[in-house]
Design a protein around this motif. Structure first.
Motif, PDB file in Angstrom:
ATOM      1  N   ALA A  44       0.817  -1.219   0.000  1.00  0.00           N
ATOM      2  CA  ALA A  44       0.000   0.000   0.000  1.00  0.00           C
ATOM      3  C   ALA A  44       0.851   1.270   0.000  1.00  0.00           C
ATOM      4  O   ALA A  44       0.636   2.171  -0.822  1.00  0.00           O
ATOM      5  CB  ALA A  44      -0.938  -0.013   1.206  1.00  0.00           C
ATOM      6  N   VAL A  45       1.815   1.366   0.915  1.00  0.00           N
ATOM      7  CA  VAL A  45       2.637   2.583   0.995  1.00  0.00           C
ATOM      8  C   VAL A  45       3.500   2.776  -0.258  1.00  0.00           C
ATOM      9  O   VAL A  45       3.570   3.896  -0.776  1.00  0.00           O
ATOM     10  CB  VAL A  45       3.502   2.576   2.272  1.00  0.00           C
ATOM     11  N   PRO A  46       4.171   1.733  -0.779  1.00  0.00           N
ATOM     12  CA  PRO A  46       4.914   1.932  -2.034  1.00  0.00           C
ATOM     13  C   PRO A  46       4.035   2.427  -3.176  1.00  0.00           C
ATOM     14  O   PRO A  46       4.463   3.294  -3.954  1.00  0.00           O
ATOM     15  CB  PRO A  46       5.481   0.534  -2.324  1.00  0.00           C
ATOM     16  N   CYS A  47       2.806   1.901  -3.304  1.00  0.00           N
ATOM     17  CA  CYS A  47       1.895   2.390  -4.349  1.00  0.00           C
ATOM     18  C   CYS A  47       1.538   3.853  -4.116  1.00  0.00           C
ATOM     19  O   CYS A  47       1.496   4.655  -5.065  1.00  0.00           O
ATOM     20  CB  CYS A  47       0.623   1.541  -4.389  1.00  0.00           C
ATOM     21  N   LEU A  48       1.273   4.206  -2.865  1.00  0.00           N
ATOM     22  CA  LEU A  48       0.973   5.594  -2.529  1.00  0.00           C
ATOM     23  C   LEU A  48       2.133   6.506  -2.896  1.00  0.00           C
ATOM     24  O   LEU A  48       1.943   7.574  -3.503  1.00  0.00           O
ATOM     25  CB  LEU A  48       0.670   5.704  -1.029  1.00  0.00           C
ATOM     26  N   ILE A  49       3.349   6.096  -2.553  1.00  0.00           N
ATOM     27  CA  ILE A  49       4.540   6.895  -2.829  1.00  0.00           C
ATOM     28  C   ILE A  49       4.745   7.066  -4.329  1.00  0.00           C
ATOM     29  O   ILE A  49       4.959   8.191  -4.829  1.00  0.00           O
ATOM     30  CB  ILE A  49       5.780   6.236  -2.192  1.00  0.00           C
ATOM     31  N   PHE A  50       4.684   5.975  -5.062  1.00  0.00           N
ATOM     32  CA  PHE A  50       4.957   6.022  -6.502  1.00  0.00           C
ATOM     33  C   PHE A  50       3.957   6.917  -7.230  1.00  0.00           C
ATOM     34  O   PHE A  50       4.349   7.799  -8.011  1.00  0.00           O
ATOM     35  CB  PHE A  50       4.924   4.614  -7.092  1.00  0.00           C
ATOM     36  N   VAL A  51       2.669   6.714  -6.981  1.00  0.00           N
ATOM     37  CA  VAL A  51       1.642   7.498  -7.677  1.00  0.00           C
ATOM     38  C   VAL A  51       1.725   8.974  -7.288  1.00  0.00           C
ATOM     39  O   VAL A  51       1.605   9.865  -8.141  1.00  0.00           O
ATOM     40  CB  VAL A  51       0.241   6.935  -7.388  1.00  0.00           C
ATOM     41  N   ALA A  52       1.955   9.235  -5.998  1.00  0.00           N
ATOM     42  CA  ALA A  52       2.024  10.624  -5.541  1.00  0.00           C
ATOM     43  C   ALA A  52       3.191  11.364  -6.190  1.00  0.00           C
ATOM     44  O   ALA A  52       3.050  12.519  -6.610  1.00  0.00           O
ATOM     45  CB  ALA A  52       2.151  10.672  -4.023  1.00  0.00           C
ATOM     46  N   LEU A  53       4.361  10.700  -6.285  1.00  0.00           N
ATOM     47  CA  LEU A  53       5.512  11.343  -6.921  1.00  0.00           C
ATOM     48  C   LEU A  53       5.309  11.490  -8.422  1.00  0.00           C
ATOM     49  O   LEU A  53       5.647  12.526  -9.012  1.00  0.00           O
ATOM     50  CB  LEU A  53       6.787  10.537  -6.639  1.00  0.00           C
TER      51      LEU A  53
END
Length: 293
Positions: A44-53
């Motif tokens: 969940a957090v890696p997906c959040l980080i990638f999409v946000a960046l």
């Protein structure tokens, strides 16, 4: 009055969700902490980080300047707390790590998102990435006498940050269906992290509460002042300044307790700092927000 309501609207969801996790465990309901933590931190957090960046509209130069400010902030915290620990004759293995490292993930990400929107989330993700790398190297070295560079290589959050930075730099975007999928997965991250924070605090057994209280209070003041000082030196904008101060001044990270437990430091004293600093943040973070907004 409007400022008070604004601050309450920002912090209430954060602490209510953490409180739900805390109450859930206290009522005796099952919560598989290891499973949920792994789900959040590896997916969940890696997906959040990638999409946000990838989708951030923050100028790349501004992000780079903020990253340098974050590095300077952690460097300043390290020097100041090394001096304080020596002056107070505290055990370095036990107390230095929780004084330096804060809860930039479970508490920092949602707080910055609610306070400053998607722009604040972008800056907060940079701080989280810096914190992860620093804690897996110097942080582990403080407690165990050795770093863990290999653990960084295996950390999905680091790879998600690097991939997101590359996509941002090149102006690339993933196919819409894939972006929507990762965005949906990433939306799990913040609720899961806040619930898990409450669960973790509920399961800790704190000790030396008086010592934990004054150390936690000192940490909040020192971290906030250093955040403001570094932000001023790097001429950060209001949002970047706010994120830097909030992220540095969040409570002691639960990972500090886990490291102390694993490597034989005084884990109960660290648990006391985690619990007390988290409870103190219910008042300290709204005050900081009131000064920043």
């Amino acid at each position: 009055m409007n400022l008070v309501l604004t601050v309450l609207e920002i912090v209430a969801p954060v602490f209510l969700l953490a409180g739900i996790g805390f109450t859930w465990v206290k009522l005796g309901f099952e919560y598989r902490l290891q499973f949920v933590t792994r789900l959040a931190m590896t997916l969940a957090v890696p997906c959040l980080i990638f999409v946000a960046l990838m989708q951030t509209e923050i100028d790349r130069a501004a992000l780079g300047r903020f990253a340098l400010a974050g590095l300077a902030g952690y460097g300043a915290l390290t020097v100041v707390f090394i001096v304080i620990v020596r002056i107070l004759r505290l055990e370095r293995r036990t107390f230095l790590s929780p004084l330096i490292f804060s809860n930039t993930g479970n508490l920092g990400l949602p707080l910055c998102l609610f306070a400053f929107g998607t722009e604040g989330l972008g800056y907060a993700i940079v701080m989280l990435a810096l914190s992860v790398v620093y804690s897996f190297t110097y942080g582990i070295y403080l407690v165990a006498g050795r770093g863990s560079a290999l653990k960084i290589v295996k950390e999905p959050m680091v790879w998600a940050t690097l991939a997101g930075a590359v996509f941002l730099w090149q102006g690339w975007e993933t196919p819409k269906f894939l972006t929507n999928t990762m965005d949906l997965i990433g939306q799990m991250a913040i609720p899961l992290m806040l619930l898990t924070l409450g669960v973790a605090v509920a399961r800790l057994t704190p000790s030396k509460i008086i010592q934990a209280f004054w150390l936690s209070a000192m940490k909040i003041v020192v971290c906030a002042l250093i955040g403001w000082g570094v932000g001023w030196m790097f001429d950060l904008g209001p949002t970047a300044m706010g994120v830097l101060v909030l992220e540095l001044a969040t409570p002691v990270a639960v990972t500090s307790y886990l490291l102390a437990e694993k490597y034989g430091a005084d884990a109960e004293s660290v648990a006391g700092m985690v619990v007390v600093s988290t409870l103190m943040s219910v008042t300290s973070l709204p005050v900081l927000l009131g000064l920043l907004l």
